[in-house]
Design a protein around this motif. Structure first.
Motif, PDB file in Angstrom:
ATOM      1  N   PHE A 196      25.072  27.002  24.935  1.00  0.00           N
ATOM      2  CA  PHE A 196      25.653  26.699  23.624  1.00  0.00           C
ATOM      3  C   PHE A 196      25.208  27.691  22.555  1.00  0.00           C
ATOM      4  N   VAL A 197      24.132  28.439  22.787  1.00  0.00           N
ATOM      5  CA  VAL A 197      23.650  29.351  21.737  1.00  0.00           C
ATOM      6  C   VAL A 197      24.428  30.664  21.806  1.00  0.00           C
ATOM      7  N   THR A 198      25.511  30.702  21.037  1.00  0.00           N
ATOM      8  CA  THR A 198      26.298  31.930  20.894  1.00  0.00           C
ATOM      9  C   THR A 198      25.615  32.812  19.850  1.00  0.00           C
ATOM     10  N   GLY A 199      26.148  34.028  19.664  1.00  0.00           N
ATOM     11  CA  GLY A 199      25.607  34.891  18.626  1.00  0.00           C
ATOM     12  C   GLY A 199      25.714  34.246  17.249  1.00  0.00           C
ATOM     13  N   ASP A 200      26.865  33.621  16.976  1.00  0.00           N
ATOM     14  CA  ASP A 200      27.040  32.982  15.661  1.00  0.00           C
ATOM     15  C   ASP A 200      26.089  31.798  15.487  1.00  0.00           C
ATOM     16  N   ALA A 201      25.911  31.018  16.564  1.00  0.00           N
ATOM     17  CA  ALA A 201      24.985  29.875  16.470  1.00  0.00           C
ATOM     18  C   ALA A 201      23.565  30.375  16.232  1.00  0.00           C
ATOM     19  N   MET A 202      23.208  31.463  16.913  1.00  0.00           N
ATOM     20  CA  MET A 202      21.865  32.031  16.738  1.00  0.00           C
ATOM     21  C   MET A 202      21.690  32.513  15.292  1.00  0.00           C
ATOM     22  N   THR A 203      22.742  33.108  14.743  1.00  0.00           N
ATOM     23  CA  THR A 203      22.681  33.589  13.365  1.00  0.00           C
ATOM     24  C   THR A 203      22.492  32.431  12.391  1.00  0.00           C
ATOM     25  N   ARG A 204      23.228  31.337  12.627  1.00  0.00           N
ATOM     26  CA  ARG A 204      23.083  30.162  11.748  1.00  0.00           C
ATOM     27  C   ARG A 204      21.675  29.583  11.837  1.00  0.00           C
ATOM     28  N   LEU A 205      21.149  29.513  13.067  1.00  0.00           N
ATOM     29  CA  LEU A 205      19.776  29.013  13.227  1.00  0.00           C
ATOM     30  C   LEU A 205      18.809  29.892  12.450  1.00  0.00           C
ATOM     31  N   ALA A 206      18.968  31.218  12.588  1.00  0.00           N
ATOM     32  CA  ALA A 206      18.060  32.140  11.912  1.00  0.00           C
ATOM     33  C   ALA A 206      18.174  31.987  10.392  1.00  0.00           C
ATOM     34  N   TYR A 207      19.417  31.917   9.908  1.00  0.00           N
ATOM     35  CA  TYR A 207      19.645  31.804   8.468  1.00  0.00           C
ATOM     36  C   TYR A 207      18.989  30.518   7.944  1.00  0.00           C
ATOM     37  N   GLN A 208      19.295  29.408   8.618  1.00  0.00           N
ATOM     38  CA  GLN A 208      18.788  28.110   8.134  1.00  0.00           C
ATOM     39  C   GLN A 208      17.265  28.059   8.185  1.00  0.00           C
ATOM     40  N   SER A 209      16.697  28.660   9.226  1.00  0.00           N
ATOM     41  CA  SER A 209      15.233  28.644   9.345  1.00  0.00           C
ATOM     42  C   SER A 209      14.594  29.498   8.249  1.00  0.00           C
ATOM     43  N   LEU A 210      15.179  30.673   7.996  1.00  0.00           N
ATOM     44  CA  LEU A 210      14.606  31.574   6.976  1.00  0.00           C
ATOM     45  C   LEU A 210      14.796  31.015   5.557  1.00  0.00           C
ATOM     46  N   LYS A 211      15.908  30.310   5.351  1.00  0.00           N
ATOM     47  CA  LYS A 211      16.145  29.703   4.039  1.00  0.00           C
ATOM     48  C   LYS A 211      15.386  28.385   3.887  1.00  0.00           C
ATOM     49  N   GLY A 212      14.925  27.836   4.998  1.00  0.00           N
ATOM     50  CA  GLY A 212      14.240  26.537   4.942  1.00  0.00           C
ATOM     51  C   GLY A 212      15.198  25.400   4.646  1.00  0.00           C
ATOM     52  N   THR A 213      16.458  25.561   5.059  1.00  0.00           N
ATOM     53  CA  THR A 213      17.463  24.533   4.757  1.00  0.00           C
ATOM     54  C   THR A 213      18.256  24.133   6.002  1.00  0.00           C
ATOM     55  N   PRO A 214      17.583  23.615   7.019  1.00  0.00           N
ATOM     56  CA  PRO A 214      18.332  23.197   8.211  1.00  0.00           C
ATOM     57  C   PRO A 214      19.209  21.989   7.896  1.00  0.00           C
TER      58      PRO A 214
END
Ligand SMILES: [Zn+2]
Length: 301
Positions: A283-301
């Protein structure tokens, strides 16, 4: 579409709580792989287990989901007639502690990180699924905070807790003589993108720290056990760490430029990684990985 997008595609994830999985466990077979020095991988395409077979007992890492307990027991019996003496649970996803009660029945002690016991005792939610409090017989009997060393049948088993990596309750398990590490979900199964569960305290930064910790323990021949698939090589672990570090820098830069989550995804910061790390069925596509990274770095999961 942030979490809902991920939640919808999480069905293929091995680390899902039992209730969220649509798997017919009666049809699953355990594949046993001899990793040497008494260590065997018990693979079932879920939260795979490891065993260490000693002269007077068996050490078991992760008990899988409750319906798999009898199969785990049968797989152990095929390589040892000794009792399960010690169980280690690597983290608070239900496919790693689900059969604790039945597999500890013969008197095995259960070792885990403090946070894992806390979550199991109280009950918790992972992937929007409620996991009820565990029965007293299923709870870890020995817990630790940072690190612990076990001595079992001539093997030295080191436990390390990386902060907020795959979850907030992870234990990396290093079998020194056998040269095997159980990664507690901190590398991707089958060579795919790794996944971290922010709802359970996981983070991108913690994943990088966990992978660096494992890299400090390895040599060229180390086998690193993910949640499923064949063990990863040291080369794959290094490549995964490098990919995560690069992805973090790219997404961080886009965030600093003021880009929104959708704009960061549109910038395709994983474009040159996807050919290696996206696998059919994962399930972890490139876009999903990008969203995970973004949300983790922003602290807004
Ligand atoms: Zn997991």
């Amino acid at each position: 579409m942030k979490i809902p997008l991920l939640a919808a595609t999480l069905i293929a994830l091995s680390c899902l709580p039992v209730a969220a999985q649509r798997i017919d466990y009666s049809k699953l077979e355990i594949k046993t792989t001899d990793l040497g020095h008494g260590v065997y991988l018990l693979g079932w395409q879920g939260g795979d287990s490891l065993i260490l077979v000693g002269d007077d007992g068996v050490l078991l890492v992760d008990t899988s989901v409750s319906p798999m307990g009898d199969k785990i027991r049968a797989a152990i019996a095929r390589v040892s007639n000794k009792p399960i003496k010690l169980i280690i649970n690597t983290h608070a996803h239900a496919d790693h502690f689900g059969a604790n009660e039945s597999l500890a029945k013969g008197g095995a002690g259960i070792v885990a990180h403090d946070k894992l016991r806390e979550r199991m005792a109280k009950g918790f939610t992972a992937f929007n699924q409620a996991i009820p409090p565990s029965s007293p017989a299923a709870l870890p009997t020995v817990t630790y905070a940072d690190a612990m060393t076990l001595h079992f049948s001539g093997e030295t088993v080191q436990l390390f807790h990386p902060l907020n990596a795959h979850t907030d309750s992870d234990t990396l398990v290093h079998f020194k003589r056998a040269n095997v590490i159980h990664a507690s979900g901190t590398i991707g199964g089958d060579g795919g993108y790794p996944f971290f569960d922010m709802g359970s305290g996981g983070s991108l930064a913690g994943m990088i720290v966990a992978e660096n910790k494992m890299l400090s323990l390895v040599d060229d021949k180390t086998r690193i056990v993910a949640d499923e698939g064949d063990p990863a090589s040291t080369e794959t672990l290094k490549a995964s760490r490098d990919m995560l570090v690069t992805l973090r820098a790219r997404v961080q830069k886009l965030i600093a430029e003021g880009k929104s989550e959708d704009e960061v995804v549109a910038a395709k910061p994983t474009k040159d990684f996807d050919a290696r790390w996206v696998h059919p069925g994962n399930f972890v596509t490139g876009d999903a990985m990008t969203r995970l990274a973004y949300q983790s770095l922003k602290g807004t999961p």
